[in-house]
Write a protein that holds these residues in place. Structure first.
Motif, mmCIF file in Angstrom:
data_model
loop_
_atom_site.group_PDB
_atom_site.id
_atom_site.type_symbol
_atom_site.label_atom_id
_atom_site.label_comp_id
_atom_site.label_asym_id
_atom_site.label_seq_id
_atom_site.Cartn_x
_atom_site.Cartn_y
_atom_site.Cartn_z
ATOM 1 N N THR A 1 1.298 -1.366 0.454
ATOM 2 C CA THR A 1 -0.150 -0.197 -0.090
ATOM 3 C C THR A 1 1.048 1.689 -0.110
ATOM 4 O OG1 THR A 1 -1.490 -1.383 1.597
ATOM 5 C CG2 THR A 1 -2.403 1.052 1.156
ATOM 6 N N ILE A 2 0.347 2.408 -1.219
ATOM 7 C CA ILE A 2 1.544 3.722 -1.211
ATOM 8 C C ILE A 2 0.522 4.206 0.523
ATOM 9 C CG2 ILE A 2 1.480 6.196 -2.576
ATOM 10 C CD1 ILE A 2 3.636 2.683 -3.421
ATOM 11 N N ILE A 3 1.710 4.821 0.508
ATOM 12 C CA ILE A 3 1.407 6.504 1.587
ATOM 13 C C ILE A 3 0.714 6.996 1.959
ATOM 14 C CG2 ILE A 3 3.307 5.272 3.124
ATOM 15 C CD1 ILE A 3 5.090 7.525 1.649
ATOM 16 N N PRO A 4 0.386 8.294 2.335
ATOM 17 C CA PRO A 4 -0.813 9.048 1.987
ATOM 18 C C PRO A 4 0.110 10.183 1.149
ATOM 19 C CG PRO A 4 -1.461 8.506 4.071
ATOM 20 C CD PRO A 4 0.141 7.771 4.245
ATOM 21 N N ASP A 5 -0.169 10.692 0.277
ATOM 22 C CA ASP A 5 0.805 12.313 -0.174
ATOM 23 C C ASP A 5 0.921 13.559 1.001
ATOM 24 O OD1 ASP A 5 1.003 14.025 -3.386
ATOM 25 O OD2 ASP A 5 1.822 14.191 -0.917
ATOM 26 N N ARG A 6 2.164 13.092 1.642
ATOM 27 C CA ARG A 6 1.774 14.128 2.520
ATOM 28 C C ARG A 6 2.462 15.991 1.830
ATOM 29 N NH1 ARG A 6 7.860 15.217 2.423
ATOM 30 N NH2 ARG A 6 9.158 13.662 1.011
ATOM 31 N N ILE A 7 2.098 15.817 0.836
ATOM 32 C CA ILE A 7 2.472 17.310 0.121
ATOM 33 C C ILE A 7 1.018 17.266 -0.130
ATOM 34 C CG2 ILE A 7 3.328 18.575 -2.023
ATOM 35 C CD1 ILE A 7 5.622 17.798 0.424
ATOM 36 N N GLU A 8 0.173 16.465 -0.509
ATOM 37 C CA GLU A 8 -0.986 17.057 -0.914
ATOM 38 C C GLU A 8 -1.783 17.082 0.476
ATOM 39 O OE1 GLU A 8 -4.250 13.529 -2.312
ATOM 40 O OE2 GLU A 8 -5.345 15.662 -2.962
ATOM 41 N N ALA A 9 -1.429 16.931 1.303
ATOM 42 C CA ALA A 9 -1.955 16.842 2.657
ATOM 43 C C ALA A 9 -2.013 18.743 3.063
ATOM 44 C CB ALA A 9 -1.067 16.247 3.729
ATOM 45 N N GLY A 10 0.054 18.673 3.427
ATOM 46 C CA GLY A 10 -0.059 20.026 3.253
ATOM 47 C C GLY A 10 -0.392 21.120 2.190
ATOM 48 N N THR A 11 -0.758 20.789 1.184
ATOM 49 C CA THR A 11 -1.190 21.730 0.242
ATOM 50 C C THR A 11 -3.088 22.339 1.033
ATOM 51 O OG1 THR A 11 0.182 20.712 -1.278
ATOM 52 C CG2 THR A 11 -1.729 22.245 -1.988
ATOM 53 N N PHE A 12 -3.578 21.101 1.454
ATOM 54 C CA PHE A 12 -4.500 21.625 2.155
ATOM 55 C C PHE A 12 -4.022 22.217 3.445
ATOM 56 C CE2 PHE A 12 -7.506 20.786 -1.113
ATOM 57 C CZ PHE A 12 -7.434 19.156 -1.993
ATOM 58 N N LEU A 13 -3.952 22.073 4.298
ATOM 59 C CA LEU A 13 -3.892 22.699 5.212
ATOM 60 C C LEU A 13 -3.353 23.887 5.051
ATOM 61 C CD1 LEU A 13 -0.689 20.711 7.020
ATOM 62 C CD2 LEU A 13 -3.340 20.667 7.483
ATOM 63 N N VAL A 14 -2.896 24.204 4.391
ATOM 64 C CA VAL A 14 -2.179 25.676 3.597
ATOM 65 C C VAL A 14 -3.907 26.530 3.378
ATOM 66 C CG1 VAL A 14 -1.687 27.379 1.912
ATOM 67 C CG2 VAL A 14 -0.034 25.786 2.843
ATOM 68 N N ALA A 15 -4.760 25.498 2.882
ATOM 69 C CA ALA A 15 -5.755 26.012 1.894
ATOM 70 C C ALA A 15 -7.163 26.759 2.978
ATOM 71 C CB ALA A 15 -6.552 25.134 0.723
ATOM 72 N N ALA A 16 -6.612 25.307 4.186
ATOM 73 C CA ALA A 16 -7.850 26.359 5.472
ATOM 74 C C ALA A 16 -7.333 27.240 5.956
ATOM 75 C CB ALA A 16 -7.476 24.648 6.385
ATOM 76 N N ALA A 17 -5.922 27.223 6.059
ATOM 77 C CA ALA A 17 -5.372 28.127 6.499
ATOM 78 C C ALA A 17 -5.866 29.999 5.499
ATOM 79 C CB ALA A 17 -3.395 29.351 7.157
ATOM 80 N N ILE A 18 -4.822 30.393 4.790
ATOM 81 C CA ILE A 18 -5.743 31.365 3.441
ATOM 82 C C ILE A 18 -6.654 31.615 2.894
ATOM 83 C CG2 ILE A 18 -5.297 29.733 0.927
ATOM 84 C CD1 ILE A 18 -3.280 31.669 0.418
ATOM 85 N N THR A 19 -8.044 30.368 3.151
ATOM 86 C CA THR A 19 -8.930 30.753 2.684
ATOM 87 C C THR A 19 -10.206 31.455 4.393
ATOM 88 O OG1 THR A 19 -9.996 28.782 2.992
ATOM 89 C CG2 THR A 19 -9.204 29.221 0.741
ATOM 90 N N GLY A 20 -9.322 30.978 4.945
ATOM 91 C CA GLY A 20 -9.566 31.593 6.841
ATOM 92 C C GLY A 20 -11.054 30.060 6.818
ATOM 93 N N GLY A 21 -10.643 28.946 6.393
ATOM 94 C CA GLY A 21 -11.610 27.845 6.714
ATOM 95 C C GLY A 21 -11.586 26.953 7.422
ATOM 96 N N HIS A 22 -12.303 26.183 7.217
ATOM 97 C CA HIS A 22 -12.000 24.935 8.392
ATOM 98 C C HIS A 22 -12.420 23.479 7.714
ATOM 99 C CE1 HIS A 22 -14.500 22.160 11.757
ATOM 100 N NE2 HIS A 22 -12.924 22.568 11.529
ATOM 101 N N LEU A 23 -11.337 22.556 7.673
ATOM 102 C CA LEU A 23 -11.179 21.118 7.342
ATOM 103 C C LEU A 23 -10.712 20.469 7.872
ATOM 104 C CD1 LEU A 23 -8.991 22.454 3.462
ATOM 105 C CD2 LEU A 23 -11.500 22.896 3.780
ATOM 106 N N VAL A 24 -11.024 18.801 7.200
ATOM 107 C CA VAL A 24 -10.613 17.937 8.289
ATOM 108 C C VAL A 24 -10.197 17.496 7.094
ATOM 109 C CG1 VAL A 24 -11.563 15.551 8.923
ATOM 110 C CG2 VAL A 24 -12.182 18.074 9.934
ATOM 111 N N LEU A 25 -9.042 16.626 7.331
ATOM 112 C CA LEU A 25 -7.559 15.883 6.110
ATOM 113 C C LEU A 25 -8.250 14.421 6.595
ATOM 114 C CD1 LEU A 25 -6.973 18.159 5.521
ATOM 115 C CD2 LEU A 25 -5.170 17.508 5.798
#
Ligand code: EPZ
Length: 422
Positions: free
Chosen positions: A231-255
Motif C-alpha cells: 500500500t502506497i503511503i498518503p501524499d504528505r505534500i497534497e495534505a500540506g497543500t490542503f492545510l495551507v488552503a484552510a489557513a489562506i481561505t479562513g476555512g476549516h477542514l478535516v483531512l
C-alpha cells in the motif's frame, strides 16, 4: 490546454480525502521490474505521472493493469520479460522520475538505455549521482546521443556516499543494490517517507534492507526477488497543500487518510504562522485559520526539514501574513517561478537568488496566470482561492501530474473552481 477558473473569497469547509503519494508510487512501480512475479500496489493516486510511468513500463514490454478501488487505484505489474530495456526521450522528458527504471533494469537485466532527463523549470536536475552510484556497484556507463547506456554482467555491493542528498538517487541505488552480490552501504542517503515506503516494498519482495529512513542504508543483495502486495503511503505534500488552503481561505477542514507523522515540520511552521492544526484521529488532521496569519521565515531542507515541495504553497500563504517573511530555498536553484505570477496578483515579493522576501499583507486580485511546474501550480490555486475576483490559471496539466482531481476536491469544500477545456 486546460485551464482552471477560480472565483476567490470563499472559505473552505468540510472533509477532504488525501490520495496516495505520487512520489512513493513511482519508485514502487519501478521496483516491480526487479521481479518476474506479480507486484500489486494499492492506494495509487489517479494522477498523470502514474499514467506516464505505465506507458514507460509498456514501452519496456511489461504488462500492467489498473483497477479502480475505493481508496485510489490498484496497479498490478508483472515484469515477466522485457521487450527492450529502453526508456525513450519522448517519455522521460514528460517525467524526470522515469530515471527510476535505470537501477532496476541494470540490476535485473544487466543493461539499460535511459534518456537523460534534462532540466526542468525548477533547476538543472542532474542525475550524476545516480550514474556514479551505479558505476560504484560495477555498472559500466557511458552517455551518448542524450542517452545513458548502462551495462553490468552482475552488480557487486559497495559503499557509496552521496555528496548531495538525493531522493530518487537513493531509491535508484537501493533498488539496484537489492539484486547486487554482497553488501551495499548508502551514506548520506535521503530519509524521506517515500524512501522508507519503497524499502518496505522491497523487503516484502525478499530484499534485505536496514536503516531506511536514516542517512545510512545497508542492503544485503539477494539472487532474486518475489511478488507481493503493498500500500502506497498518503501524499504528505497534497495534505500540506490542503492545510495551507484552510489557513489562506479562513476555512476549516478535516483531512482524511493522512499520516501526520510525515508532516511534522510543515505542521509546526503553519502553526507558528497562526494556523490551528490538531490531530483528529489516527489518520485525520483538523485545520482552521487562526485569527491572523503571522509572517514567519522558512528554509527548505531535506526531510525531516520543511519540504521544498511545500515552499510555493507556503509563499502564497505568506502574502496574506502581516509583516515580512524570508523564504530560503536550499534544494533547487530556480524554484521561485510562482513568485512572478503571485506578484501579478498583487503580492509584494522580492526574489534574490535562493532567497525571497514576501511583504504582507497584500490583498490579492484575480488575474490570468500561468503554471510553470507542479507545486507552483498549487501555489497559484491557493492564491486564486484567496484573491478577490476571478483567476484563470493556464497549463494546469502541471497540476494534474501530481494532484488527483484537485478541482473536484476543492469544489466539494465550497471553492468556486472549475476546469475550462480549451
Ligand atoms: C524528488 O526529486 C521528488 N520527485 C521531487 O518532487 C522533490 O522536490 C525532490 O525529490 C526533493 O525533495 C520524486 O520523488 C519523483 P533530488 P529528485 O535528487 O529525486 C541534486 C514534486 O514536486 N542532485 O532529491 O529528482 C538536485 O539538483 C517533485 O513532486 C544532484 O546534484 O530530487 C537537487 O539540487 C519536484 N545530482 C538536489 O540534489 C543527482 O544525481 C535534490 O534533488 C541528483 C540530485
Amino acid at each position: 490546454m486546460d485551464k482552471f477558473l477560480i472565483t476567490g473569497g470563499h472559505p473552505l469547509e468540510g472533509r477532504v480525502p488525501i490520495s496516495g503519494a505520487k512520489n512513493a508510487a513511482l519508485p514502487a512501480m519501478a521496483a516491480a521490474l526487479l521481479t518476474q512475479k506479480r507486484v500489486i500496489l494499492r492506494n495509487v493516486p489517479r494522477v498523470r505521472d502514474i499514467g506516464t510511468m505505465r506507458s514507460l513500463l509498456d514501452e519496456l514490454g511489461v504488462d500492467s493493469s489498473v483497477t479502480h478501488e475505493e481508496h485510489g487505484n490498484r496497479v498490478e505489474i508483472e515484469a515477466r520479460r522485457l521487450l527492450n530495456p529502453m526508456a525513450p526521450y519522448e517519455l522521460v522528458k514528460q517525467m524526470r522520475a522515469s530515471i527510476l527504471v535505470l537501477g532496476p533494469l541494470v540490476a535485473r537485466f544487466g543493461q539499460a538505455r535511459v534518456s537523460l532527463p534534462g532540466g526542468c523549470a525548477i533547476g538543472a536536475r542532474p542525475v550524476n549521482l545516480h550514474i556514479k552510484g551505479l558505476e560504484k556497484l560495477g555498472a559500466s556507463i557511458h552517455i551518448e546521443h542524450g542517452y545513458i547506456e548502462a551495462r553490468a554482467e552482475h552488480l557487486k555491493g559497495s559503499v557509496f556516499t552521496f555528496d548531495v542528498v538525493s531522493v530518487t538517487g537513493t531509491e535508484n541505488l537501493m533498488m539496484a543494490a537489492a539484486l547486487s552480490d554482497g553488501e551495499t552501504v548508502l551514506e548520506n542517503a535521503a530519509r524521506e517517507p517515500e524512501v522508507v515506503n519503497l524499502a518496505d516494498l522491497l523487503i516484502k519482495m525478499g530484499a534485505r534492507i536496514e536503516g531506511a529512513g536514516s542517512d545510512e542504508i545497508r542492503i544485503q543483495g539477494v539472487s532474486e526477488l518475489g511478488g507481493t502486495e503493498h500500500t502506497i503511503i498518503p501524499d504528505r505534500i497534497e495534505a500540506g497543500t490542503f492545510l495551507v488552503a484552510a489557513a489562506i481561505t479562513g476555512g476549516h477542514l478535516v483531512l482524511d487518510g493522512v499520516n501526520s507523522a510525515h508532516l511534522t515540520a510543515v505542521i509546526n511552521k503553519l502553526t507558528e504562522a497562526g494556523a490551528q492544526i490538531t490531530e483528529a484521529g489516527p489518520d485525520k488532521l483538523e485545520a482552521s485559520a487562526g485569527h491572523e496569519i503571522r509572517a514567519v521565515d522558512v528554509t527548505t531542507r531535506e526531510y525531516p526539514g520543511f519540504a521544498t515541495d511545500m515552499q510555493a504553497q507556503y509563499m502564497a500563504l505568506m502574502t496574506q501574513a502581516e509583516g515580512s517573511s524570508l523564504i530560503t530555498e536550499t534544494i533547487f536553484e530556480n524554484r521561485f517561478l510562482h513568485a512572478l505570477e503571485l506578484t501579478r496578483m498583487g503580492a509584494d515579493i522580492t526574489v534574490n537568488g535562493r532567497r525571497a522576501v514576501v511583504r504582507g499583507r497584500t490583498s490579492l486580485s484575480g488575474a490570468k496566470v500561468q503554471a510553470s511546474d507542479l507545486r507552483a501550480s498549487a501555489s497559484l490555486v491557493l492564491a486564486g482561492l484567496a484573491a478577490q475576483g476571478e483567476t484563470l490559471i493556464d497549463r494546469v496539466y502541471h497540476i494534474d501530474r501530481g494532484y488527483e482531481r484537485i478541482e473536484e476536491k476543492l469544489s466539494r469544500l465550497g471553492a468556486k473552481i472549475h476546469r475550462v477545456f480549451e
